[in-house]
Enzyme design. Sequence first.
Site, mmCIF file in Angstrom:
data_model
loop_
_atom_site.group_PDB
_atom_site.id
_atom_site.type_symbol
_atom_site.label_atom_id
_atom_site.label_comp_id
_atom_site.label_asym_id
_atom_site.label_seq_id
_atom_site.Cartn_x
_atom_site.Cartn_y
_atom_site.Cartn_z
ATOM 1 N N ARG A 214 0.842 -1.211 0.000
ATOM 2 C CA ARG A 214 0.000 0.000 0.000
ATOM 3 C C ARG A 214 0.868 1.247 0.000
ATOM 4 O O ARG A 214 2.098 1.160 0.051
ATOM 5 C CB ARG A 214 -0.964 -0.023 1.176
ATOM 6 C CG ARG A 214 -0.307 -0.174 2.540
ATOM 7 C CD ARG A 214 -1.379 -0.526 3.584
ATOM 8 N NE ARG A 214 -0.813 -0.958 4.835
ATOM 9 C CZ ARG A 214 -0.533 -0.135 5.851
ATOM 10 N NH1 ARG A 214 -0.758 1.151 5.723
ATOM 11 N NH2 ARG A 214 -0.030 -0.605 6.975
ATOM 12 N N ASP B 245 9.315 -10.296 6.293
ATOM 13 C CA ASP B 245 9.615 -9.214 7.230
ATOM 14 C C ASP B 245 11.044 -8.782 6.931
ATOM 15 O O ASP B 245 11.983 -9.570 7.085
ATOM 16 C CB ASP B 245 9.497 -9.750 8.666
ATOM 17 C CG ASP B 245 9.892 -8.724 9.721
ATOM 18 O OD1 ASP B 245 10.499 -7.685 9.361
ATOM 19 O OD2 ASP B 245 9.606 -8.974 10.902
ATOM 20 N N TYR C 220 12.381 7.379 14.741
ATOM 21 C CA TYR C 220 12.149 7.436 13.289
ATOM 22 C C TYR C 220 13.109 8.416 12.614
ATOM 23 O O TYR C 220 13.692 8.113 11.563
ATOM 24 C CB TYR C 220 10.695 7.857 13.069
ATOM 25 C CG TYR C 220 10.211 7.914 11.640
ATOM 26 C CD1 TYR C 220 9.806 6.752 10.977
ATOM 27 C CD2 TYR C 220 10.094 9.134 10.969
ATOM 28 C CE1 TYR C 220 9.313 6.819 9.675
ATOM 29 C CE2 TYR C 220 9.606 9.199 9.678
ATOM 30 C CZ TYR C 220 9.213 8.044 9.035
ATOM 31 O OH TYR C 220 8.729 8.113 7.749
ATOM 32 N N ALA D 108 16.519 6.882 12.426
ATOM 33 C CA ALA D 108 16.584 5.841 11.388
ATOM 34 C C ALA D 108 16.634 6.466 9.994
ATOM 35 O O ALA D 108 17.418 6.033 9.128
ATOM 36 C CB ALA D 108 15.371 4.912 11.508
HETATM 37 P P1 NAP Z 1 2.306 2.760 4.891
HETATM 38 O O1 NAP Z 1 1.104 3.181 4.118
HETATM 39 O O2 NAP Z 1 2.186 2.529 6.353
HETATM 40 O O3 NAP Z 1 2.949 1.483 4.170
HETATM 41 C C1 NAP Z 1 4.089 0.855 4.686
HETATM 42 C C2 NAP Z 1 4.122 -0.577 4.203
HETATM 43 O O4 NAP Z 1 5.312 -1.200 4.739
HETATM 44 C C3 NAP Z 1 2.921 -1.389 4.705
HETATM 45 O O5 NAP Z 1 2.400 -2.169 3.666
HETATM 46 C C4 NAP Z 1 3.555 -2.248 5.794
HETATM 47 O O6 NAP Z 1 2.923 -3.518 6.000
HETATM 48 C C5 NAP Z 1 4.943 -2.482 5.239
HETATM 49 N N1 NAP Z 1 5.862 -2.940 6.276
HETATM 50 C C6 NAP Z 1 5.975 -2.488 7.548
HETATM 51 N N2 NAP Z 1 6.908 -3.184 8.215
HETATM 52 C C7 NAP Z 1 7.408 -4.106 7.342
HETATM 53 C C8 NAP Z 1 8.396 -5.117 7.452
HETATM 54 N N3 NAP Z 1 9.052 -5.324 8.595
HETATM 55 N N4 NAP Z 1 8.659 -5.881 6.363
HETATM 56 C C9 NAP Z 1 7.985 -5.687 5.208
HETATM 57 N N5 NAP Z 1 7.049 -4.736 5.048
HETATM 58 C C10 NAP Z 1 6.746 -3.952 6.105
HETATM 59 O O7 NAP Z 1 3.477 3.859 4.766
HETATM 60 P P2 NAP Z 1 3.812 4.948 3.636
HETATM 61 O O8 NAP Z 1 3.312 6.254 4.104
HETATM 62 O O9 NAP Z 1 3.454 4.444 2.293
HETATM 63 O O10 NAP Z 1 5.406 5.018 3.821
HETATM 64 C C11 NAP Z 1 6.318 4.304 2.993
HETATM 65 C C12 NAP Z 1 7.726 4.757 3.320
HETATM 66 O O11 NAP Z 1 7.820 6.167 3.156
HETATM 67 C C13 NAP Z 1 8.161 4.480 4.743
HETATM 68 O O12 NAP Z 1 9.516 4.143 4.808
HETATM 69 C C14 NAP Z 1 7.927 5.806 5.436
HETATM 70 O O13 NAP Z 1 8.718 5.937 6.587
HETATM 71 C C15 NAP Z 1 8.312 6.755 4.334
HETATM 72 N N6 NAP Z 1 7.761 8.107 4.460
HETATM 73 C C16 NAP Z 1 6.414 8.328 4.450
HETATM 74 C C17 NAP Z 1 5.939 9.643 4.556
HETATM 75 C C18 NAP Z 1 4.476 9.970 4.543
HETATM 76 O O14 NAP Z 1 4.134 11.149 4.725
HETATM 77 N N7 NAP Z 1 3.576 9.020 4.334
HETATM 78 C C19 NAP Z 1 6.848 10.699 4.674
HETATM 79 C C20 NAP Z 1 8.204 10.424 4.689
HETATM 80 C C21 NAP Z 1 8.658 9.125 4.565
HETATM 81 P P3 NAP Z 1 1.692 -3.645 7.060
HETATM 82 O O15 NAP Z 1 0.558 -2.968 6.419
HETATM 83 O O16 NAP Z 1 1.496 -5.117 7.216
HETATM 84 O O17 NAP Z 1 2.160 -2.986 8.322
#
Ligand code: NAP
Length: 253
Positions: free
Chosen positions: A16, A63, A154, A157
Amino acid sequence: MTDNAARVAIVTGAARGIGAATAVRLAADERAVAVVDLEESAGKDTVAAIEAAGGRAIAVGADVSDEAAVNAAVERVTAELGAPTILVNNAGITRDNLLFKMDVSDWDTVMGVHLRGSFLMARAVQKHMVDAKWGRIVNISSTSALGNRGQANYSTAKAGLQGFTKTLAIELGKFGITVNCVAPGFIVSDMTKATAQRIGQDWESYLAARAAAIPVQRAGQPEDIANAVSFFTSEQSSFVSGQVLYVAGGPKA
Ligand code: NAP
């Protein structure tokens, strides 16, 4: 080789959000894509979207913080799609809290997914890139790397991923491998919806307030990040390595 060459890409956390949009975009760039997420079943919608558009993809459960699971996932991708030469370390989680309330498990879990996960994935995939004398690694950082209240784990990291990126760029450049970071600002996803919920704010008003503070006056969409990843994984970006691109609608977080 041109962009039409069959390259195999792995995108983690691709069930997602930003990962799903990136997987769809790389498939549109004619990459075969492994949609890696915690549960294989969670990746089925992303795979279906790619296949509906005429692309090639498989869902793989792993994972990213588990060494054996990562190695098995990369072996499976190699057997079913071919040797992976594009890696997008996108899987991420938040466990936000002020320092004095942050548990050791909140710290370790966030480090485990972002840092250990990106290390394990890159280490498992690099041999295929070295063999091919071509590779692209993109690590997803964040504007939080510059500091963000309630995110000591966070932001650490995400800053760590920037150092990881620059060091891999130095080590792997001679094999035709580039390594870059995309650091998103505020992007609409389940992660940011969960943040609004955690701080007790209604999503629509939270979104409007965040958008108003962004110079381009809108929140980012997952596709905005996918577009940047598409550039860093393209054939044309071979002289761009070790960089951090903030994709945030403005110059600052
Ligand atoms: P998200 O919608 O929460 O999607 C994250 C995905 O990673 C989920 O499908 C989750 O699976 C999966 N995941 C979590 N832990 C995992 C693991 N140990 N092994 C494999 N898959 C795993 O997040 P997003 O907003 O799209 O963010 C994606 C990336 O962008 C992340 O690294 C986040 O830190 C970074 N980011 C996001 C934003 C923002 O504003 N959204 C801003 C800056 C950076 P589950 O659904 O099963 O938990």
